[in-house]
Design a protein around this motif. Structure first.
Motif, PDB file in Angstrom:
ATOM      1  N   PRO A  24      43.238  11.514  11.015  1.00  0.00           N
ATOM      2  CA  PRO A  24      42.588  12.431  11.739  1.00  0.00           C
ATOM      3  C   PRO A  24      42.932  12.848  12.813  1.00  0.00           C
ATOM      4  O   PRO A  24      43.734  12.261  13.450  1.00  0.00           O
ATOM      5  CB  PRO A  24      41.025  11.899  11.452  1.00  0.00           C
ATOM      6  N   THR A  38      35.327  19.272  16.933  1.00  0.00           N
ATOM      7  CA  THR A  38      35.840  19.640  15.527  1.00  0.00           C
ATOM      8  C   THR A  38      36.934  18.994  15.435  1.00  0.00           C
ATOM      9  O   THR A  38      37.792  18.854  16.075  1.00  0.00           O
ATOM     10  CB  THR A  38      35.819  21.091  15.373  1.00  0.00           C
ATOM     11  N   TRP A  39      37.058  18.213  14.321  1.00  0.00           N
ATOM     12  CA  TRP A  39      38.276  17.449  14.056  1.00  0.00           C
ATOM     13  C   TRP A  39      38.768  17.497  12.560  1.00  0.00           C
ATOM     14  O   TRP A  39      37.666  18.166  11.642  1.00  0.00           O
ATOM     15  CB  TRP A  39      37.970  15.853  14.093  1.00  0.00           C
ATOM     16  N   SER A  40      39.925  17.143  12.115  1.00  0.00           N
ATOM     17  CA  SER A  40      40.297  17.037  10.759  1.00  0.00           C
ATOM     18  C   SER A  40      40.006  15.888  10.154  1.00  0.00           C
ATOM     19  O   SER A  40      40.085  14.820  10.850  1.00  0.00           O
ATOM     20  CB  SER A  40      41.814  17.545  10.727  1.00  0.00           C
ATOM     21  N   GLN A  41      39.388  15.754   8.726  1.00  0.00           N
ATOM     22  CA  GLN A  41      39.392  14.616   8.134  1.00  0.00           C
ATOM     23  C   GLN A  41      40.503  13.827   8.004  1.00  0.00           C
ATOM     24  O   GLN A  41      40.177  12.513   7.887  1.00  0.00           O
ATOM     25  CB  GLN A  41      38.602  15.181   6.808  1.00  0.00           C
ATOM     26  N   THR A  46      31.347  12.617   6.612  1.00  0.00           N
ATOM     27  CA  THR A  46      32.322  13.263   5.935  1.00  0.00           C
ATOM     28  C   THR A  46      32.408  14.749   6.580  1.00  0.00           C
ATOM     29  O   THR A  46      33.342  15.601   6.322  1.00  0.00           O
ATOM     30  CB  THR A  46      32.159  13.419   4.472  1.00  0.00           C
ATOM     31  N   THR A  91      32.903  17.641   9.787  1.00  0.00           N
ATOM     32  CA  THR A  91      34.217  17.518  10.562  1.00  0.00           C
ATOM     33  C   THR A  91      33.898  18.239  11.787  1.00  0.00           C
ATOM     34  O   THR A  91      34.670  18.817  12.492  1.00  0.00           O
ATOM     35  CB  THR A  91      35.063  18.449   9.802  1.00  0.00           C
ATOM     36  N   SER A  92      32.498  18.307  12.307  1.00  0.00           N
ATOM     37  CA  SER A  92      32.133  18.667  13.748  1.00  0.00           C
ATOM     38  C   SER A  92      30.977  18.113  13.922  1.00  0.00           C
ATOM     39  O   SER A  92      30.203  17.696  13.129  1.00  0.00           O
ATOM     40  CB  SER A  92      31.896  20.298  13.600  1.00  0.00           C
TER      41      SER A  92
END
Length: 149
Positions: A60, A77-80, A112, A114-115
């Motif tokens: 992530p 905000t992030w990637s999974q 799960t 992403t923010s």
């Protein structure tokens, strides 16, 4: 499962008399833990197996903000990632993992999503964002450095 021995995030077959099962396995390159549970003379037994998926995991990453001064109501905000389980966001006033309770600004639950939007104090001091994730049953922390408004 992919989150340690006994995990069942990929498949949980339950009790059956069948002698096979078809399971969809992602291609994230992580360890897969499988258990064959059987009953013999009224006693439950468990045989553990370990496999590795094809492919490679993707970690992530923070998409926004990646650094700089935060706002008083900051959306992170992030990637999974791929092959990653139990992702969490932690925001602290010290660069220590895990954060001491007195220094926690935000302690996000496993998700799960992403923010997350976090209320940030306005003291102008350093703040540390941590993406906490599990990969192959091991907890890992990625650190990002910011400044309070």
């Amino acid at each position: 499962g992919t989150d340690g021995v006994g995990s069942s995030d990929l498949y949980d077959g339950g009790a059956t008399t069948a002698t096979s099962a078809t399971v969809s396995i992602p291609a994230n390159g992580v360890t897969v833990f499988a258990s064959l549970v059987y009953h013999l003379n009224g006693v439950e037994h468990d045989i553990a197996y370990t496999y590795t998926e094809s492919g490679s995991p993707t970690l992530p990453a923070m998409i926004s903000p990646t650094s700089g001064t935060l706002t008083s109501s900051q959306t992170f905000t992030w990637s999974q990632g791929a092959g990653v389980t139990l992702l969490e966001l932690k925001v602290c006033t010290v660069d220590v993992a895990p954060c001491p309770a007195a220094d926690v600004i935000y302690n996000g639950p496993p998700t799960t999503a992403t923010s997350a939007t976090v209320s940030i104090p306005s003291n102008g001091v350093p703040v540390y964002g941590f993406l906490v994730y599990h990969l192959n049953g091991v907890e890992n922390w990625i650190t990002y450095t910011y400044t309070e408004p």
